[in-house]
Design a protein around this motif. Structure first.
Motif, PDB file in Angstrom:
ATOM      1  N   THR A 294      -1.905  -3.315  13.168  1.00  0.00           N
ATOM      2  CA  THR A 294      -1.975  -2.203  12.226  1.00  0.00           C
ATOM      3  C   THR A 294      -3.423  -1.852  11.918  1.00  0.00           C
ATOM      4  O   THR A 294      -3.792  -0.668  11.847  1.00  0.00           O
ATOM      5  CB  THR A 294      -1.235  -2.566  10.929  1.00  0.00           C
ATOM      6  OG1 THR A 294       0.135  -2.849  11.239  1.00  0.00           O
ATOM      7  CG2 THR A 294      -1.291  -1.442   9.920  1.00  0.00           C
ATOM      8  N   ILE A 350      -4.126   1.753   4.297  1.00  0.00           N
ATOM      9  CA  ILE A 350      -3.013   1.406   5.185  1.00  0.00           C
ATOM     10  C   ILE A 350      -2.645  -0.059   5.012  1.00  0.00           C
ATOM     11  O   ILE A 350      -1.461  -0.428   4.981  1.00  0.00           O
ATOM     12  CB  ILE A 350      -3.371   1.708   6.654  1.00  0.00           C
ATOM     13  CG1 ILE A 350      -3.457   3.218   6.895  1.00  0.00           C
ATOM     14  CG2 ILE A 350      -2.354   1.069   7.601  1.00  0.00           C
ATOM     15  CD1 ILE A 350      -2.125   3.962   6.783  1.00  0.00           C
ATOM     16  N   THR A 354       1.207  -1.084   3.790  1.00  0.00           N
ATOM     17  CA  THR A 354       2.079  -1.807   4.716  1.00  0.00           C
ATOM     18  C   THR A 354       2.287  -3.260   4.324  1.00  0.00           C
ATOM     19  O   THR A 354       2.984  -3.996   5.034  1.00  0.00           O
ATOM     20  CB  THR A 354       1.513  -1.751   6.148  1.00  0.00           C
ATOM     21  OG1 THR A 354       0.181  -2.260   6.150  1.00  0.00           O
ATOM     22  CG2 THR A 354       1.505  -0.317   6.679  1.00  0.00           C
ATOM     23  N   PHE A 393       6.466   0.513   3.296  1.00  0.00           N
ATOM     24  CA  PHE A 393       6.745  -0.236   4.523  1.00  0.00           C
ATOM     25  C   PHE A 393       7.857  -1.236   4.230  1.00  0.00           C
ATOM     26  O   PHE A 393       7.611  -2.323   3.712  1.00  0.00           O
ATOM     27  CB  PHE A 393       5.469  -0.947   4.978  1.00  0.00           C
ATOM     28  CG  PHE A 393       5.386  -1.214   6.459  1.00  0.00           C
ATOM     29  CD1 PHE A 393       5.335  -0.172   7.360  1.00  0.00           C
ATOM     30  CD2 PHE A 393       5.328  -2.504   6.938  1.00  0.00           C
ATOM     31  CE1 PHE A 393       5.225  -0.413   8.723  1.00  0.00           C
ATOM     32  CE2 PHE A 393       5.229  -2.758   8.300  1.00  0.00           C
ATOM     33  CZ  PHE A 393       5.173  -1.708   9.197  1.00  0.00           C
ATOM     34  N   HIS A 415       9.751   8.020  14.799  1.00  0.00           N
ATOM     35  CA  HIS A 415       8.521   8.111  14.012  1.00  0.00           C
ATOM     36  C   HIS A 415       7.344   8.011  14.966  1.00  0.00           C
ATOM     37  O   HIS A 415       7.516   7.794  16.176  1.00  0.00           O
ATOM     38  CB  HIS A 415       8.460   7.028  12.922  1.00  0.00           C
ATOM     39  CG  HIS A 415       8.346   5.624  13.439  1.00  0.00           C
ATOM     40  ND1 HIS A 415       7.168   5.086  13.915  1.00  0.00           N
ATOM     41  CD2 HIS A 415       9.280   4.640  13.572  1.00  0.00           C
ATOM     42  CE1 HIS A 415       7.371   3.849  14.300  1.00  0.00           C
ATOM     43  NE2 HIS A 415       8.644   3.541  14.118  1.00  0.00           N
ATOM     44  N   MET A 418       1.297   4.884  13.444  1.00  0.00           N
ATOM     45  CA  MET A 418       0.211   5.038  12.485  1.00  0.00           C
ATOM     46  C   MET A 418       0.079   6.472  11.999  1.00  0.00           C
ATOM     47  O   MET A 418      -0.202   6.713  10.814  1.00  0.00           O
ATOM     48  CB  MET A 418      -1.100   4.557  13.109  1.00  0.00           C
ATOM     49  CG  MET A 418      -2.275   4.493  12.141  1.00  0.00           C
ATOM     50  SD  MET A 418      -1.945   3.524  10.649  1.00  0.00           S
ATOM     51  CE  MET A 418      -1.584   1.916  11.366  1.00  0.00           C
ATOM     52  N   SER A 420       2.433   8.555  11.510  1.00  0.00           N
ATOM     53  CA  SER A 420       3.470   8.741  10.498  1.00  0.00           C
ATOM     54  C   SER A 420       3.068   8.113   9.170  1.00  0.00           C
ATOM     55  O   SER A 420       3.345   8.664   8.098  1.00  0.00           O
ATOM     56  CB  SER A 420       4.799   8.140  10.976  1.00  0.00           C
ATOM     57  OG  SER A 420       5.377   8.944  11.980  1.00  0.00           O
ATOM     58  N   LEU A 421       2.412   6.961   9.218  1.00  0.00           N
ATOM     59  CA  LEU A 421       1.946   6.336   7.984  1.00  0.00           C
ATOM     60  C   LEU A 421       0.897   7.208   7.303  1.00  0.00           C
ATOM     61  O   LEU A 421       0.921   7.383   6.074  1.00  0.00           O
ATOM     62  CB  LEU A 421       1.376   4.951   8.285  1.00  0.00           C
ATOM     63  CG  LEU A 421       2.405   3.866   8.613  1.00  0.00           C
ATOM     64  CD1 LEU A 421       1.706   2.625   9.161  1.00  0.00           C
ATOM     65  CD2 LEU A 421       3.223   3.493   7.388  1.00  0.00           C
ATOM     66  N   ILE A 466       9.346   2.559   8.069  1.00  0.00           N
ATOM     67  CA  ILE A 466       8.422   3.462   7.379  1.00  0.00           C
ATOM     68  C   ILE A 466       9.230   4.353   6.433  1.00  0.00           C
ATOM     69  O   ILE A 466      10.200   4.997   6.843  1.00  0.00           O
ATOM     70  CB  ILE A 466       7.643   4.324   8.386  1.00  0.00           C
ATOM     71  CG1 ILE A 466       6.814   3.430   9.317  1.00  0.00           C
ATOM     72  CG2 ILE A 466       6.750   5.334   7.670  1.00  0.00           C
ATOM     73  CD1 ILE A 466       6.119   4.191  10.444  1.00  0.00           C
TER      74      ILE A 466
END
Length: 726
Positions: A294, A350, A354, A393, A415, A418, A420-421, A466
């Protein structure tokens, strides 16, 4: 210029723009290295010869290789890991595919490997004292080979645990050194391709029947708690982490006489044989391996197509990755240090969103300091505190939402990993830097604009890892302060909301251990609760004060207080810091706590060591200063009282005498002077224990955890402001 044939016309005229070419200035490299390139390409040719779509390699004679080196064509190092790690079992084939494409693009491919320690294999043994050291050794080894052989760029086969951040640190250090005008060299470029996700195992039917028999026997013997704890662990996908929990649970069952040692060993063998899929990869839990996946993706180093693979990278994917790397050459904005500088705040957010491994609280400042930026743990806290980041997450090892499922959902187009995050957080108003560049040749803003939704409506939110609607407001890892230490970390993402609220404001009784072996031994005992209840520090006066503070009935017994949680413990394991013992992960004691139904709900664990990324519960780590350096954690004793105010991000040592009188009074500091003799005795035992670790891997000359446990030379060079002052 060289007159060799470049099979990919897009890069036919690509040369690295720099003033200095060591393969022209010094003839020795030009004489030594071509045979290594030809051998690599010969093996690649043999592997790919009959593969559909392979266009061949053309002329890769020694003369052709020499011409490319002399002309300063891109020199690309493919960095692979050791095949004794599950994430690197098939690096050899990936390396050959990448080498072929580098040559087709007009570059010159090289490869070197590095040892990769598996944190799972190293758990609960001396190997963990080498784990964090391996990150620093990896950074040095990568840097030495990269600089010693004058490579321009790296194609990184990114694996597990400490390796990705170790490699990134070594490359960043090279990039920063190359910025000196006297060098006359181009910056460093890199692409990271994380290993695919390892599919979790399933408990064999015959083994599950044996476990059920133990549960039934435990219940019949009056130990319903052991039965329930085994049942709870059976709901997890089978991973090395859940195997470790079974080890502790079966030790309790053996001590109770429910099965023999050979029977325990047989069950553990059966579980081990059913754990890892033959394809290898990075374990499916959200530990340091996938947290590192990640991280490098959030920092912009991973092509989207390679972020979440479920199998080995195909030739098509490898060709795409190499082409992306070549498109960055001669563009300083895509250099390693620039990507780090522009993406670091994004990576922090991030990481929080997550619920990634608290290990990265060490690795993130480590990478940035290698890149020359004066970054510490408190920069993480500053970014985190500037804007709340929600938990989006929904990773789970018991509800069908592990990392392998996340990868399957990405492969199905449900999705975009990353991207999408980034979109989900942006839609929720989190200030992501969308102008930051990525190796895709696009900014995050351009990548986000290219997708209509973060998660496809075809995927229900209940099944999606997600989430577009936050699970809860709290997330990530908090930086804690206190009156007996400078800082520590608490992964609130590993706590349920109910646990967080219950622990907030709670007073905990210290149970002190000088090492994790002692802690494991006691936690695995069938009379663990009785041992806690019999602590000499639990005087009638202290019990009465704890009953008053926690609202327990006056006649509640000590055992009932422990069971009800009105008597909560802080299990303190000191002497585990980087200089003392290599800062090992205390995964086994944290698992023993996590899978003990009584104390798991009420108690916390505190250490100057680390925890595994898969750790759950109220686990406090990275305490600075460490006990070996005179930190207050090394002065605590059984019966001390700690006041944990999570909402204030504080853990404070209380004045015990005042507490007995009904007053919650925070001490001025740790009682270092009053307990000087005890502290000296403990330090002597730490120094004796250090002899178990080979001298060449001791981390003497490193910073503390606040600065990432980096070598002092790296620490001194990290002088650049971050973020850069406008």
């Amino acid at each position: 210029m060289d007159n060799t044939t470049v099979l990919n016309p897009e890069f036919a005229d690509l040369y690295i723009d720099e003033a200095y070419n060591p393969f022209r200035v010094c003839i020795q490299g030009l004489a030594n290295e071509p045979i290594t390139v030809r051998a690599l390409l010969h093996r690649a040719d043999d592997l790919l010869l009959d593969e559909a779509g392979f266009a061949g390699l053309g002329d890769y004679s020694l003369d052709a290789i020499v011409q490319r080196l002399a002309a300063n064509r891109p020199r690309v190092a493919i960095i692979q890991g050791s095949p004794d790690h599950p994430a690197h079992m098939f690096d050899h084939e990936h390396t050959l595919r990448a080498a072929a494409r580098i040559w087709q693009n007009g570059g010159v491919p090289f490869t070197f490997g590095i040892p990769v320690i598996c944190d799972g294999t190293a758990q609960s043994n001396i190997g963990q004292s080498y784990s964090l050291a391996s990150r620093n050794h990896t950074a040095m080894a990568v840097n030495i080979n990269f600089e010693g052989h004058s490579y321009h760029a790296a194609y990184v086969l990114s694996g597990c645990d400490k390796t990705p951040t170790g490699i990134l640190s070594g490359l960043a250090s090279a990039d920063r050194a190359r910025r000196q005008p006297e060098r006359g060299t181009a910056p460093v470029w890199a692409i990271f391709v994380p290993a695919h996700v390892l599919k979790g195992g399933t408990i064999p039917k015959r083994t599950r029947q044996k476990l059920q028999a133990i549960q039934d026997a435990a219940a019949a013997a009056g130990d319903r708690q052991l039965s329930d704890d085994i049942e709870e662990n059976c709901h997890y996908i089978l991973q090395c982490s859940s195997d470790e929990a079974f080890l502790g649970l079966l030790a309790r069952a053996e001590e109770k006489g429910l099965l023999s040692q050979p029977e325990v060993e047989q069950i553990l063998n059966e579980l081990a044989a059913a754990t890892c899929d033959d394809k290898g990869g990075i374990c499916a839990f959200n530990g340091t391996g996938n947290s590192s996946r990640t991280l490098v993706a959030a920092l912009g180093f991973v092509p989207a197509e390679s972020e979440l693979l479920t199998d080995e990278a195909t030739s098509d994917i490898v060709r795409h990755n190499v082409d992306q790397l070549f498109r960055m050459f001669n563009k300083p904005e895509y250099s390693v240090c620039n990507l780090l500088e522009k993406n670091y705040a994004n990576a922090i957010r991030i990481h929080g969103a997550t619920g990634s491994s608290s290990n990265l609280m060490l690795h993130m400042p480590c990478v940035m300091r290698h890149a020359g930026f004066d970054v510490s743990l408190f920069d993480y806290a500053r970014v985190r505190d500037s804007h709340a980041v929600p938990d989006i997450f929904a990773h789970s090892l018991t509800e069908g939402r592990d990392t392998f499922v996340l990868a399957q959902q990405a492969a199905a187009g449900l999705h975009h990993g990353m991207t999408s995050l980034f979109k989900a957080l942006t839609d929720l108003g989190v200030p992501m830097d969308l102008d930051a560049p990525t190796v895709a040749g696009l900014t995050w803003g351009q990548r986000v604009a290219a997708i209509a939704v973060a998660v496809s409506p075809k995927l229900s939110q209940e099944r999606s890892v997600i989430r577009i609607t936050p699970i809860r407001a709290i997330s990530g890892t908090d930086v804690m302060r206190g009156n007996f230490f400078s800082s520590c970390t608490l992964k609130v993402a590993g706590m349920s909301t109910e646990s967080y609220e219950r622990f907030n404001g709670r007073v905990f009784l210290v149970r002190y251990y000088e090492n994790e072996i002692d802690c494991n031994h006691e936690m695995r005992a069938t009379d663990f609760i009785e041992r806690l209840a019999a602590m000499p520090a639990l005087t009638p006066a202290l019990l009465a004060a704890l009953r008053r503070f926690n609202g327990a009935p006056e006649d509640q017994s000590v055992i009932d207080m422990i069971t009800a949680g009105t008597l909560a413990f802080a299990f303190v394991i000191a002497g585990q810091g980087p200089k003392a013992f290599g800062m090992p992960e205390l995964f086994a004691p944290s698992q023993n706590l996590r899978h003990h139904g009584v104390v798991e709900k009420t108690s916390t664990m505190i250490t100057d060591g680390r925890y595994s990324g898969v750790t759950k519960g109220a686990c406090v780590g990275h305490m600075v200063p460490e006990a070996y350096e005179g930190g207050g954690i090394g002065a605590l004793i059984d019966g001390d009282l700690l006041w944990m105010q999570l909402s204030e991000r504080r853990i404070d040592l209380l004045d015990s005498a005042a507490f007995l009188l009904g007053e919650v009074r925070v001490c001025d500091a740790a009682p270092l002077a009053e307990r000087a003799e005890l502290i000296a005795q403990r330090r002597a035992r730490i120094e004796h224990r250090q002899l178990q670790v080979a001298a060449c891997s001791m981390m003497d000359n490193v910073t503390d955890a606040e600065f990432g446990v980096v070598p002092l030379a790296v620490h001194r060079r990290a002088t650049l402001a971050w973020p850069a002052k406008s």
